[in-house]
Scaffold this active site. Structure first.
Site, PDB file in Angstrom:
ATOM      1  N   SER A 214       0.817  -1.218   0.000  1.00  0.00           N
ATOM      2  CA  SER A 214       0.000   0.000   0.000  1.00  0.00           C
ATOM      3  C   SER A 214       0.852   1.270   0.000  1.00  0.00           C
ATOM      4  O   SER A 214       2.014   1.264   0.393  1.00  0.00           O
ATOM      5  CB  SER A 214      -0.913   0.021   1.230  1.00  0.00           C
ATOM      6  OG  SER A 214      -1.728  -1.121   1.260  1.00  0.00           O
TER       7      SER A 214
HETATM    8  N1  SAH Z   1      -0.626  -4.880   3.732  1.00  0.00           N
HETATM    9  C1  SAH Z   1       0.138  -5.317   2.573  1.00  0.00           C
HETATM   10  C2  SAH Z   1      -0.559  -5.013   1.278  1.00  0.00           C
HETATM   11  C3  SAH Z   1      -1.559  -6.011   1.003  1.00  0.00           C
HETATM   12  S1  SAH Z   1      -2.279  -6.091  -0.592  1.00  0.00           S
HETATM   13  C4  SAH Z   1       1.516  -4.721   2.564  1.00  0.00           C
HETATM   14  O1  SAH Z   1       1.795  -3.837   3.369  1.00  0.00           O
HETATM   15  O2  SAH Z   1       2.330  -5.179   1.769  1.00  0.00           O
HETATM   16  C5  SAH Z   1      -3.643  -7.123  -0.097  1.00  0.00           C
HETATM   17  C6  SAH Z   1      -3.289  -8.515   0.353  1.00  0.00           C
HETATM   18  O3  SAH Z   1      -4.494  -9.139   0.785  1.00  0.00           O
HETATM   19  C7  SAH Z   1      -2.722  -9.381  -0.754  1.00  0.00           C
HETATM   20  O4  SAH Z   1      -1.489  -9.896  -0.345  1.00  0.00           O
HETATM   21  C8  SAH Z   1      -3.775 -10.468  -0.923  1.00  0.00           C
HETATM   22  O5  SAH Z   1      -3.217 -11.724  -1.259  1.00  0.00           O
HETATM   23  C9  SAH Z   1      -4.443 -10.491   0.444  1.00  0.00           C
HETATM   24  N2  SAH Z   1      -5.801 -11.035   0.481  1.00  0.00           N
HETATM   25  C10 SAH Z   1      -6.802 -10.904  -0.423  1.00  0.00           C
HETATM   26  N3  SAH Z   1      -7.901 -11.563  -0.023  1.00  0.00           N
HETATM   27  C11 SAH Z   1      -7.609 -12.142   1.181  1.00  0.00           C
HETATM   28  C12 SAH Z   1      -8.322 -12.978   2.092  1.00  0.00           C
HETATM   29  N4  SAH Z   1      -9.574 -13.378   1.861  1.00  0.00           N
HETATM   30  N5  SAH Z   1      -7.686 -13.385   3.212  1.00  0.00           N
HETATM   31  C13 SAH Z   1      -6.405 -13.014   3.469  1.00  0.00           C
HETATM   32  N6  SAH Z   1      -5.687 -12.238   2.636  1.00  0.00           N
HETATM   33  C14 SAH Z   1      -6.266 -11.796   1.503  1.00  0.00           C
END
Ligand code: SAH
Length: 234
Positions: free
Chosen positions: A78
């Site tokens: 993000s």
């Molecule tokens: N917070 C992260 C950015 C995350 S992007 C950082 O700082 O790098 C969103 C993430 O949510 C992705 O890695 C994706 O795989 C995950 N995601 C999507 N759906 C999800 C679910 N149902 N349960 C857990 N993770 C999920």
């Protein structure tokens, strides 16, 4: 390029610039978020966590630009300002139990861990959860647990949580997450359909268990995906 070839002065300058931009963004969006300034603790965490260690090797110079970046597997790390805003809105302190959905690179996890407390983070893509767990342990964060799992179910064995942060966007607030939010707890979550405007939403549960929602800011997150998709991506 080896790790010792990174120009540390350049990184430090870029990090200072980024902190100034985050402070400016906070002022500019105060009408939406109700916060014109983030806490000293949040800004100190943003200053301390080395963001360049959470991105791919070829993206290191771009790590301190105030933008989201790709981390592979179709996922993103993000935007720094959004990480700071979401963290600030949780009003964390050292006694808090925090649930994070969407570990991704582990960057947001590290920022949360800097504020003390205990952080439980779920990631549905196994190939992201493993490296994030290793990276965070290697950096000495011993108040973090990362597990592969579906965020729609939350982490009932470890709940209730004082704070929940969701970094992928579902269409509606998952019931399990509302259940696992402690009375007096705060959840920050982007809500909306894929390719439509999402709203960063603050969900609070009062001490009587009443839940209220407040829309904050239009945002763009990757979608939160359900069980079957989890296996296909992984
Ligand atoms: N917070 C992260 C950015 C995350 S992007 C950082 O700082 O790098 C969103 C993430 O949510 C992705 O890695 C994706 O795989 C995950 N995601 C999507 N759906 C999800 C679910 N149902 N349960 C857990 N993770 C999920």
């Amino acid at each position: 390029m080896g790790v010792f070839d990174i120009d540390q002065d350049k990184l430090a300058a870029a990090r200072d610039r980024l902190l100034a931009e985050i402070a400016a963004n906070a002022r500019e969006t105060a009408n939406w978020t109700g916060r014109s300034q983030f806490s000293d603790a949040v800004m100190a965490a943003m200053a301390k966590v080395p963001r360049h260690e959470f991105v791919r090797r070829e993206d290191i110079v771009a790590a301190y630009v105030n933008r989201p970046q790709s981390i592979g597997h179709g996922q993103t790390i993000s935007q720094p300002y959004i990480v700071a805003l979401m963290t600030n809105l949780l009003d964390l302190n050292a006694s808090r139990r925090v649930l994070e959905i969407g570990t991704g690179s582990g960057y947001q996890t590290a920022v949360l861990a800097e504020l003390g407390g205990k952080v439980f983070s779920l990631e549905c893509v196994d190939k992201l959860a493993g490296p994030a767990r290793k990276r965070l342990a290697g950096m000495g964060y011993d108040n973090v647990e990362v597990q592969t799992g579906d965020g729609f179910d939350g982490w009932p064995e470890q709940g209730p949580f004082d704070a929940i942060i969701v970094t992928a966007a579902p269409e509606r607030i998952p019931d399990a997450l509302v259940e696992q939010l402690a009375p007096g707890g705060r959840m920050i979550i982007p809500l909306g359909r894929v390719h439509e405007t999402q709203f960063l939403t603050l969900v609070t549960k009062d001490t009587d268990g009443r839940v209220s929602e407040q829309n904050m800011l239009p945002v763009a997150f990757v979608p939160m995906v359900r069980g079957p998709m989890v296996r296909r991506i992984g």
